[in-house]
Write a protein that holds these residues in place. Structure first.
Motif, short mmCIF file in Angstrom:
data_model
loop_
_atom_site.label_atom_id
_atom_site.label_comp_id
_atom_site.label_asym_id
_atom_site.label_seq_id
_atom_site.Cartn_x
_atom_site.Cartn_y
_atom_site.Cartn_z
N GLY A 291 -17.06 -3.31 -45.56
CA GLY A 291 -18.23 -4.11 -45.26
C GLY A 291 -18.67 -3.98 -43.82
N ALA A 292 -19.80 -4.58 -43.54
CA ALA A 292 -20.35 -4.61 -42.19
C ALA A 292 -20.81 -6.03 -41.90
N PHE A 293 -20.79 -6.40 -40.62
CA PHE A 293 -21.11 -7.76 -40.21
C PHE A 293 -21.91 -7.70 -38.91
N TYR A 294 -22.92 -8.56 -38.81
CA TYR A 294 -23.68 -8.67 -37.56
C TYR A 294 -23.92 -10.14 -37.25
N TYR A 295 -23.77 -10.48 -35.97
CA TYR A 295 -23.92 -11.86 -35.52
C TYR A 295 -24.73 -11.86 -34.23
N ASP A 296 -25.67 -12.81 -34.14
CA ASP A 296 -26.49 -12.91 -32.94
C ASP A 296 -26.69 -14.39 -32.61
N ARG A 297 -26.45 -14.75 -31.36
CA ARG A 297 -26.59 -16.14 -30.94
C ARG A 297 -27.38 -16.22 -29.64
N ASN A 298 -28.26 -17.22 -29.59
CA ASN A 298 -28.98 -17.52 -28.36
C ASN A 298 -28.83 -19.01 -28.07
N LEU A 299 -28.29 -19.32 -26.91
CA LEU A 299 -28.07 -20.70 -26.50
C LEU A 299 -28.79 -20.91 -25.17
N THR A 300 -29.73 -21.83 -25.15
CA THR A 300 -30.41 -22.18 -23.90
C THR A 300 -30.05 -23.62 -23.56
N SER A 301 -29.89 -23.88 -22.28
CA SER A 301 -29.49 -25.22 -21.85
C SER A 301 -30.09 -25.51 -20.49
N ALA A 302 -30.33 -26.78 -20.25
CA ALA A 302 -30.80 -27.25 -18.95
C ALA A 302 -30.17 -28.62 -18.70
N GLN A 303 -30.06 -28.96 -17.43
CA GLN A 303 -29.34 -30.19 -17.08
C GLN A 303 -29.95 -30.83 -15.85
N ARG A 304 -29.89 -32.13 -15.80
CA ARG A 304 -30.27 -32.85 -14.59
C ARG A 304 -29.23 -33.92 -14.32
N ARG B 268 -27.63 -17.99 -22.76
CA ARG B 268 -26.46 -17.21 -23.16
C ARG B 268 -26.77 -16.49 -24.46
N ASP B 269 -26.66 -15.16 -24.45
CA ASP B 269 -26.91 -14.34 -25.63
C ASP B 269 -25.65 -13.58 -26.01
N VAL B 270 -25.33 -13.60 -27.31
CA VAL B 270 -24.16 -12.89 -27.84
C VAL B 270 -24.61 -12.07 -29.04
N ALA B 271 -24.21 -10.81 -29.07
CA ALA B 271 -24.47 -9.94 -30.22
C ALA B 271 -23.16 -9.27 -30.61
N ASN B 272 -22.77 -9.40 -31.89
CA ASN B 272 -21.50 -8.86 -32.36
C ASN B 272 -21.75 -8.03 -33.60
N LEU B 273 -21.30 -6.77 -33.56
CA LEU B 273 -21.38 -5.86 -34.69
C LEU B 273 -19.97 -5.45 -35.08
N ALA B 274 -19.65 -5.59 -36.38
CA ALA B 274 -18.28 -5.32 -36.82
C ALA B 274 -18.28 -4.55 -38.14
N TRP B 275 -17.20 -3.76 -38.31
CA TRP B 275 -16.95 -3.05 -39.56
C TRP B 275 -15.65 -3.59 -40.14
N ILE B 276 -15.66 -3.89 -41.44
CA ILE B 276 -14.57 -4.59 -42.09
C ILE B 276 -14.00 -3.71 -43.20
N GLY B 277 -12.69 -3.73 -43.35
CA GLY B 277 -12.06 -2.99 -44.43
C GLY B 277 -10.75 -3.62 -44.84
N SER B 278 -10.41 -3.51 -46.13
CA SER B 278 -9.12 -4.01 -46.61
C SER B 278 -8.68 -3.18 -47.81
N VAL B 279 -7.36 -3.03 -47.94
CA VAL B 279 -6.77 -2.30 -49.06
C VAL B 279 -5.58 -3.11 -49.57
N ALA B 280 -5.51 -3.29 -50.88
CA ALA B 280 -4.36 -3.91 -51.52
C ALA B 280 -3.72 -2.89 -52.45
N TRP B 281 -2.40 -2.72 -52.33
CA TRP B 281 -1.69 -1.69 -53.11
C TRP B 281 -0.53 -2.36 -53.83
N ASP B 282 -0.56 -2.31 -55.17
CA ASP B 282 0.57 -2.77 -55.96
C ASP B 282 1.61 -1.67 -55.97
#
Length: 845
Positions: A455-468, A489-503
Motif C-alpha cells: 500500500g501507499a499512504f500520504y498525510y498533509d497537515r497545516n496548523l496556524t496559530s497566533a497568540q496574545r 506549521r506544515d507537515v507532509a508524509n509519504l509512505a510505502w507499506i508492505g506486509s507478508v504472512a507465511w504459514d
C-alpha cells in the motif's frame, strides 16, 4: 516511597482470583470473541501477536467510561496527563512519557484508523463500538505518530435492521448527558445509515478562590491603569460537549462497498483546575542584604517558605567577605529551591487571575487591551470516505480522511494571583488545524500459505496559530492590541507499506511488516523565521507465532518505532528577532528536534482455558529508547554567534535529544466467566522505566549535578492493577439485575526528571447497580467511591511573577544571573460523584 499499604491491592487481586476458582461453574458460560483492527484488518484479539486491551460498547457503558482519561484509568500500562484541560494530549504507554509540553506525544489517537492530529479531548464514547489500546510501536501499520503505541476509537457500523438507543444521565456537580443513536436500512442490503448525537455537561467541582484586591500588581507593571481587582469565585473544570455523527454504507454491486462518515463536535470548557502551592509564612531573621527579603513584599507572602529542599543557604547571598568566587558549591549560586517528597492537594488552592482575562486591562497611555472568555472553545469536523472492492479473492481498499478544527484557549497558566511582567502566563491563543490523509492497500487472498499486502499512504497537515498576552509586550511598547504574527506549521508524509504472512507449518506463522516514509516539516514563526527539515525512516516489525492448539498462541516480536522530528518553537516567537533565529539555525543544533528512536522486543501468550471460560493473555517487553528529549533551561543571551551582536535576553526551556532509556515490564490480563451470571476481571501491569543516560540542566541548576542516569522516567507508574466483578442475574423472563464493581490502582510516580518529588499511589473504585431488559435499563452509579484525591498530574515551572534573587551579589535584579524560585501546580482528581442513568433500546443491540 514504599510500605505495606502499596501491596494491599495486589493481595486483594490474588484473594479474588483464588475465591473465584471455588465458585460453581456453568458449562454453557464462555468468553465472547472480540474482533479488533490492530493491524488495519479485522482479526480476533486472540490471534493478533500484539498486546491489546479492548473495550466494547457494552463494557464502556457498564463501567461509565466516557472519555480517554476514564479509559486510561482502567487500562494497565496506559495512563494520561490531563495537564491543561482537554487541549494537550499526553498519553503514556509502557512508561514512554514525552516532555510535559512542546513536541508531539509519544503515542497517538485514531478514530476509525484516521490519525487525530490535535486532541482527542472532544471525543465521546456515545457512538463508539469499540476502543482498542495497542501497546508497543505501531509505526509499521499506523505510521508516524504511533511511536510507543496507538489508541483507536472504532465507531458503530450501520445495521441492516432498524435499531437504536436513547440514554440520559444526571449526577452530582451538574453532570448531565442526553445521547442516542439510530441505525437501519434505507434500501435493504444496499444502503444503510447510522445517526448519532450526544450532549453532555459537567459543571466542575472546583471554584476560583481569588479574593478582592488579591491580584498582585508588581511595581514594574506601572503601565497598567487601575487593573481589575474584584474577587472571582467562578467554577473551574466545567466541560460541555456536543458530538454528532452520520454514517452511510452503500453496496452498489457484489464485492463493492462505499463507507462515508461525517462527524462534528463542539466543546465549551471553563478554565481547568490546577492547584498552586500555599504561600506559607514570611521568611524571618534573614541576614542583612539577603535578596530573599524581596520575596516578603506585600502580595507574595514568602513563596520560598513553601519549598523544603535545595534552598539557598542563609547568609550565602551574597558570598561572605573574603570568600573567593567559585569556592562555594555550584547549587548555592543557581538553585531556585524545590519541593522534595510526596505531593498532595492538602492546603493547595486555585487563585486564578481571571478578571484580567475576562475584563481586559487599560494602559496608562489610554489604550485598552480587550479581554476574552477564559477557557477552551473548540469546534471540529471529521470526514471519512472508504471504498472496498473484492477482486476475486483479492481485496482493494482505498480510504481518505479529513479533519478540520478551530479553537481558542484563554488561560492563566501559573494559576496564581500574580500579574507577571507583560502578562507572562496570561495567554489567549487561537489555532486552525487542518489535515487530510489518503491510503491505498491491496491484499492477496487470505487463505494462501504465503499472503501479503502492499500500500501507499500520504498525510498533509497545516496548523496556524497566533497568540496574545494580556497585556503583553506589544501593547506595552506601543504595538498592536491584537494577536501577534501568525505562526504556521506544515507537515507532509509519504509512505510505502508492505506486509507478508507465511504459514511456515501448521503450527508456526511468520509475519513481516514494514513502512518506509519520508517526512517534510516546514515551520514559519511569528518572527518570520523559517525552518525546514526532511526525515527518512524505515520502521519494521517481525513476529513469530506458535499455535499448538486453537486456544493457545505464543509469539515473539521485534518492532521499531520512529517519532517525528520537530522544532523548538521558542526560537520562532514574535518577541525573538528573526536574525537571532536564523543565526541559531546555522551555529547550533538547538532549533530542530531530531526524531526519537526505539526498538521493542516482546514475547507473549494469548491463551484460553476450561472450555474458553478463562482467558489469560501475557506480554513481556524490553524497550531500548534512543535520542530521548529532555527539557533544558537556556538563556538566549548565552549564545555567542560569530560576528553577531546578540541582545536576546529571553530565558526559556528547550527540548534536546540528550537522553537514552531502557523500559522493561509486562502485562497480564485475565477474564474468568465463572457462571452465566458472574464474570471476574484481574489485570496487572509492571513497567520499570529508567534513564540509562542523560542530562537535565534544570536539575544541574538546582543541585549542581544534572546527570539523570538511573532516574525514573516521569509520569510512569511502576505498578498498575485493574480488578472487576460483573453480576448479571435474571429476575424473570424480561428483567435482570446488573451489578458491577471496578478497582483501578496506580503506584507512585515522579513528575519530572529530578525525581525529588512524586505523586502518591492512586486507587479508584467505581460501583454500578441497576435493572435491565430488552427495552429499558436503569442504573445508579458511584465513581471514585473512596474519594481518592491524589492529583492526576503536576507541573513545575519558574515563577517569574515573584521576582528574582541575584546570587551574584551585585544588587541588580533582572540581569542574566538572576535566579527565580520554582513553583508547582497540581491537577486534581475528580472526587466522589454519583448519579442515575436511564436507557431505552429497540432493535438488535
Amino acid at each position: 516511597m514504599s510500605g505495606t499499604s502499596r501491596w494491599l491491592p495486589f493481595r486483594a487481586a490474588l484473594i479474588a482470583l483464588c475465591a473465584s476458582l471455588l465458585l460453581p461453574v456453568a458449562a454453557s458460560a464462555q468468553i465472547q470473541e472480540i474482533v479488533v483492527t490492530a493491524r488495519k484488518k479485522e482479526e480476533s484479539l486472540q490471534d493478533v501477536p500484539i498486546s491489546v486491551s479492548a473495550f466494547g460498547a457494552e463494557q464502556l457503558e457498564q463501567q461509565g467510561l466516557f472519555s480517554d482519561n476514564d479509559i486510561a484509568n482502567f487500562t494497565v500500562n496506559f495512563n494520561t496527563l490531563p495537564q491543561t484541560g482537554r487541549d494537550f494530549d499526553r498519553p503514556v504507554i509502557r512508561g514512554m512519557a514525552s516532555a510535559p509540553s512542546r513536541g508531539e506525544a509519544n503515542a497517538a489517537y485514531y478514530i476509525d484508523g484516521i490519525y487525530v492530529s490535535s486532541s482527542i479531548g472532544g471525543a465521546t464514547t456515545s457512538s463508539v463500538e469499540r476502543v482498542e489500546i495497542l501497546r508497543g510501536p505501531q509505526s509499521a501499520q499506523f505510521g508516524r505518530a504511533a511511536f510507543a503505541g496507538a489508541v483507536n476509537y472504532v465507531t458503530r457500523a450501520p445495521t441492516n435492521e432498524l435499531s437504536g438507543r436513547l440514554k440520559s444521565r444526571a449526577g452530582t456537580n451538574d453532570d448531565y448527558e442526553v445521547s442516542g443513536w439510530v441505525s437501519g436500512p434505507i434500501v435493504e442490503d444496499k444502503l444503510l445509515f447510522l445517526l448519532s448525537g450526544s450532549w453532555s455537561d459537567y459543571g466542575g467541582e472546583w471554584h476560583n478562590s481569588l479574593e478582592e484586591n488579591q491580584a498582585f500588581n508588581q511595581p514594574a507593571l506601572n503601565f497598567l491603569a487601575n487593573p481589575p481587582q474584584q474577587a472571582d469565585g467562578s467554577r473551574l473544570g466545567a466541560e460541555e460537549t456536543q458530538d454528532y455523527l452520520a454514517k452511510l454504507v452503500w453496496t452498489p454491486w457484489d464485492g463493492g462497498e462505499f463507507n462515508f462518515k461525517y462527524g462534528r463536535y463542539e466543546t465549551d470548557d471553563s478554565m481547568w483546575p490546577s492547584l498552586v502551592a500555599p504561600e506559607g509564612e514570611l521568611l524571618e531573621n534573614l541576614p542583612p542584604g539577603d535578596p530573599r527579603a524581596s520575596l516578603n513584599r506585600p502580595g507574595t507572602n514568602g513563596i520560598f517558605a513553601t519549598l523544603n529542599c535545595w534552598l539557598p543557604p542563609e547568609g550565602r547571598y551574597p558570598l561572605p567577605a573574603g570568600q573567593p568566587a567559585g569556592d562555594e558549591e555550584a547549587w548555592w549560586r543557581t538553585t531556585g529551591g524545590t519541593i522534595c517528597g510526596k505531593l498532595n492537594a492538602t492546603g493547595w488552592e486555585n487563585r486564578v487571575n481571571l478578571p484580567d482575562l475576562d475584563n481586559g486591562v487599560s494602559l496608562n497611555d489610554g489604550r485598552f487591551v480587550p479581554g476574552t472568555d477564559p477557557g477552551l472553545h473548540k469546534t471540529g469536523n471529521r470526514y471519512l470516505l472508504q471504498y472496498r472492492q473484492e477482486l476475486g479473492e483479492w481485496v482493494l481498499t482505498a480510504r481518505g480522511g479529513l479533519n478540520d478544527e478551530e479553537f481558542e484557549n484563554a488561560y492563566d497558566l501559573d494559576h496564581t494571583e500574580t500579574r507577571a511582567v507583560f502578562g507572562l502566563f496570561n495567554f489567549d491563543s487561537v489555532k486552525d488545524n487542518r489535515d487530510w490523509s489518503g491510503e491505498l492497500r491491496l491484499a492477496t487472498p487470505a487463505l494462501l500459505p504465503v499472503r501479503g499486502e502492499v500500500g501507499a499512504f500520504y498525510y498533509d497537515r497545516n496548523l496556524t496559530s497566533a497568540q496574545r498576552s494580556i497585556p503583553g509586550p506589544g501593547p506595552v511598547f506601543g504595538g498592536e492590541l491584537g494577536y501577534g504574527p501568525q505562526a504556521e506549521r506544515d507537515v507532509a508524509n509519504l509512505a510505502w507499506i508492505g506486509s507478508v504472512a507465511w504459514d511456515v507449518t501448521e503450527l508456526w506463522r511468520l509475519d513481516v511488516e514494514g513502512r518506509y516514509a519520508s517526512e517534510e516539516i516546514e515551520y514559519l514563526g511569528g518572527n518570520r523565521c523559517r525552518s525546514e527539515a526532511t526525515y527518512y525512516n524505515f520502521t519494521p516489525r517481525v513476529s513469530l507465532t506458535f499455535m499448538p492448539t486453537d486456544d493457545l498462541r505464543f509469539y515473539a516480536q521485534a518492532a521499531n518505532g520512529d517519532k517525528p522530528g520537530d522544532v523548538n518553537s521558542e526560537f520562532f516567537r514574535g518577541d525573538v528577532s528573526r536574525e537571532f533565529c536564523e543565526q541559531a539555525q546555522v551555529y547550533t543544533n538547538d532549533v530542530t528536534i531530531e526524531p526519537e528512536e526505539q526498538w521493542t522486543y516482546e514475547i507473549g501468550a494469548k491463551t484460553q482455558w476450561w472450555d474458553r471460560r478463562i482467558q489469560a493473555n501475557l506480554a513481556l517487553f524490553w524497550i531500548e529508547w534512543d535520542k530521548q528529549t529532555i527539557f533544558q533551561v537556556q538563556n538566549f543571551g548565552a549564545y555567542d554567534f560569530p560576528g553577531f551582536d546578540n541582545n536576546e535576553t529571553l530565558a526559556t526551556t528547550l527540548l534536546r535529544n540528550v537522553g537514552d532509556s531502557r523500559n522493561r515490564g509486562g502485562e497480564l490480563e485475565t477474564l474468568f466467566v465463572v457462571t452465566d451470571e458472574l464474570t471476574l476481571i484481574a489485570n496487572y501491569g509492571y513497567t520499570r522505566a529508567k534513564f540509562r543516560k542523560g542530562f537535565d540542566s534544570n536539575l544541574a541548576a538546582l543541585t549542581g549535578d544534572g546527570n539523570v542516569e538511573d532516574k525514573w522516567i516521569p509520569s510512569a507508574p511502576e505498578h498498575s492493577l485493574v480488578l472487576g466483578a460483573v453480576v448479571n442475574k435474571p429476575l424473570n423472563a424480561d428483567w435482570s439485575l446488573l451489578f458491577r464493581t471496578d478497582l483501578a490502582y496506580e503506584s507512585e510516580r515522579y513528575f519530572d526528571t529530578a525525581n525529588l518529588a512524586w505523586l502518591d499511589d492512586r486507587t479508584l473504585v467505581n460501583l454500578r447497580a441497576g435493572f435491565d431488559s430488552a427495552r429499558w435499563g436503569v442504573s445508579a452509579y458511584v465513581r471514585n467511591l473512596m474519594d481518592d484525591d491524589t492529583p492526576v498530574a503536576a507541573l513545575s515551572f519558574v515563577n517569574f511573577g515573584y521576582g528574582a534573587i541575584s546570587p551574584g551579589g551585585n544588587g541588580v535584579y533582572g540581569d542574566n544571573d538572576d535566579v527565580y524560585p520554582n513553583m508547582y501546580s497540581l491537577n486534581p482528581q475528580r472526587g466522589r460523584d454519583y448519579g442515575i442513568e436511564v436507557q431505552f433500546k429497540f432493535g438488535a443491540q
